[in-house]
Design a protein around this motif. Structure first.
Motif, PDB file in Angstrom:
ATOM      1  N   TYR A 129       0.652  -0.838   0.158  1.00  0.00           N
ATOM      2  CA  TYR A 129      -0.022  -0.026  -0.191  1.00  0.00           C
ATOM      3  C   TYR A 129       0.995   1.400  -0.052  1.00  0.00           C
ATOM      4  O   TYR A 129       2.334   1.512   0.652  1.00  0.00           O
ATOM      5  N   TRP A 130       0.395   2.657  -0.587  1.00  0.00           N
ATOM      6  CA  TRP A 130       0.764   3.511  -0.214  1.00  0.00           C
ATOM      7  C   TRP A 130       1.708   3.446   0.675  1.00  0.00           C
ATOM      8  O   TRP A 130       2.819   4.376   0.986  1.00  0.00           O
ATOM      9  N   ASP A 131       0.495   3.251   2.013  1.00  0.00           N
ATOM     10  CA  ASP A 131       1.149   3.693   3.790  1.00  0.00           C
ATOM     11  C   ASP A 131       2.664   2.624   3.868  1.00  0.00           C
ATOM     12  O   ASP A 131       3.531   3.329   4.211  1.00  0.00           O
ATOM     13  N   ASP A 132       2.888   1.760   3.003  1.00  0.00           N
ATOM     14  CA  ASP A 132       4.085   1.053   3.232  1.00  0.00           C
ATOM     15  C   ASP A 132       5.366   2.156   2.892  1.00  0.00           C
ATOM     16  O   ASP A 132       6.201   2.396   3.648  1.00  0.00           O
ATOM     17  N   PHE A 133       4.944   2.762   1.436  1.00  0.00           N
ATOM     18  CA  PHE A 133       6.096   3.752   0.563  1.00  0.00           C
ATOM     19  C   PHE A 133       6.471   4.666   2.102  1.00  0.00           C
ATOM     20  O   PHE A 133       7.859   5.297   2.635  1.00  0.00           O
ATOM     21  N   GLU A 134       5.301   5.802   2.659  1.00  0.00           N
ATOM     22  CA  GLU A 134       5.806   6.597   3.946  1.00  0.00           C
ATOM     23  C   GLU A 134       6.495   5.916   5.192  1.00  0.00           C
ATOM     24  O   GLU A 134       7.050   6.534   5.324  1.00  0.00           O
ATOM     25  N   ARG A 135       6.063   5.085   5.166  1.00  0.00           N
ATOM     26  CA  ARG A 135       6.538   4.450   6.564  1.00  0.00           C
ATOM     27  C   ARG A 135       7.776   3.669   6.710  1.00  0.00           C
ATOM     28  O   ARG A 135       8.952   3.839   7.309  1.00  0.00           O
ATOM     29  N   TYR A 136       8.580   3.709   5.365  1.00  0.00           N
ATOM     30  CA  TYR A 136       9.518   2.218   5.260  1.00  0.00           C
ATOM     31  C   TYR A 136      10.692   3.412   4.044  1.00  0.00           C
ATOM     32  O   TYR A 136      11.831   2.419   4.182  1.00  0.00           O
ATOM     33  N   ALA A 137      10.084   4.133   3.552  1.00  0.00           N
ATOM     34  CA  ALA A 137      11.347   4.862   3.003  1.00  0.00           C
ATOM     35  C   ALA A 137      12.741   5.394   3.727  1.00  0.00           C
ATOM     36  O   ALA A 137      13.175   5.484   3.736  1.00  0.00           O
ATOM     37  N   PRO A 138      11.782   6.499   4.569  1.00  0.00           N
ATOM     38  CA  PRO A 138      12.575   7.077   5.316  1.00  0.00           C
ATOM     39  C   PRO A 138      13.731   6.136   6.366  1.00  0.00           C
ATOM     40  O   PRO A 138      14.881   6.078   6.553  1.00  0.00           O
TER      41      PRO A 138
END
Length: 350
Positions: A129-138
């Motif tokens: 999900y897009w939430d995964d990108f916001e959570r894991y990218a950093p």
């Protein structure tokens, strides 16, 4: 090596936009951020034909599975399907499935499930999900010391799931395209230096950055008489960028990465004309046809990541380094690069 790194933010920003990596390994974004780079270890097994390739891949998969806790990332394509044939019966295969609520996007799980059934593997789906990108990218950016390719988030989430399921090794089919002629567009014609620079650059930095640098040195090493040796460029710059993404994601998750194709090297000239006649990745296709007789080769699709949908509402970067409204006419994958670069720059100041 690290002590000699030069802080060159303009170069690093420009290089990332053009190549999705910092090509110059002597440069870094800031004094206190040290980027990590992929470094190949050991010698590569020379491959002359599909028989040698099949035997090499089988040995690599068997070796990775010796401990009994290896899993495979299984897509709908032929590269991972070939490796799946060599997995022990009952092994776990993970397939990534990107989810955009209310919209239908590319879904490789049906084709991957078919391979898993034919190979006697247990098929598990990892929803992204897009939430995964916001959570894991950093998390991944801090580990890498640089902005990331979007595929890293999917690899990282699947690796975390594999670890939770008791796995210690994750097998991927990466570099089959790079080593064996899978990029039909890049091989479709001969390219002059300038033409290839325009064709390959993901984003030309002057479209985005107020202060920029055209990073063309990586191409000059593969130029002869004004033309680019595309295969050697792919086996060098492109391979380092791609493998850097897989290595960063798996190292960050704490799982061992196995990439059997990356342990090989085509030792005879790539048959460009054969690729242009429609047989891209012809050696891998020959192996696939032997392992799955009568099964139609599916169309090639990149690892699904519906950035067009996920970033459709993003208004673009706001930092002073970027031109206003610079992403207005970009596709989703280009927007991701700008989104990720701005995210990383913000992190440097935190």
């Amino acid at each position: 090596m690290n002590e000699k790194m030069k802080v060159d933010k303009t170069y690093c920003m420009s290089s990332f936009l053009m190549y999705r990596t910092i090509v110059g390994h002597d440069r870094k974004f800031s004094e206190n951020t040290i980027p990590s780079f992929y470094e190949a270890t050991g010698s590569l097994e020379p491959i002359r034909n599909s028989g040698e390739l099949e035997r090499s891949l089988r040995r690599s998969v068997e070796q990775a599975c010796q401990g009994g806790r290896a899993a495979i990332a299984l897509s709908g394509g032929i590269d991972s399907a070939v490796l799946a044939r060599f997995m022990p019966c009952g092994s776990v295969a993970y397939t990534f499935k990107c989810v955009v609520p209310g919209k239908e996007v590319t879904d490789e799980t049906p084709q991957a499930a078919r391979y898993a059934e034919l190979c006697g593997l247990e098929h598990r789906v990892v929803e992204i999900y897009w939430d995964d990108f916001e959570r894991y990218a950093p998390v991944l950016m801090r580990h890498k010391g640089a902005p990331i390719h979007s595929i890293e988030v999917q690899i990282y989430k699947a690796a975390l799931q594999a670890l939770a399921d008791g796995m210690d090794t994750f097998i991927f089919g990466e570099t089959a395209d790079i080593n064996y002629g899978g990029f039909t567009g890049l091989y479709s014609r001969d390219w002059t230096f300038g033409e290839f620079a325009d064709r390959y650059a993901y984003i030309k930095p002057y479209h985005v950055l107020k202060e920029y640098e055209m990073v063309t040195e990586p191409l000059k090493a593969f130029e002869k008489d004004g033309m680019i040796d595309v295969h050697e460029f792919c086996r060098s710059i492109f391979l380092q960028e791609a493998m850097g993404s897989y290595t960063d994601a798996c190292e960050c998750a704490g799982i061992r990465l196995s990439t059997p194709y990356a342990q090989t090297r085509l030792s005879v000239p790539l048959d460009i004309e054969r690729i242009r006649r429609g047989e891209n990745k012809y050696l891998v296709r020959e192996v696939f046809n032997r392992l799955y007789p009568g099964l139609e080769v599916p169309p090639k699709t990149p690892m699904p990541r519906p950035m067009n949908e996920w970033l459709s509402g993003w208004d673009g970067p706001r930092r002073s380094e970027f031109w206003p409204r610079c992403t207005a006419h970009m596709d989703g994958d280009q927007r991701w690069l700008v989104w990720g670069l701005e995210k990383f720059l913000n992190m440097l100041e935190e």
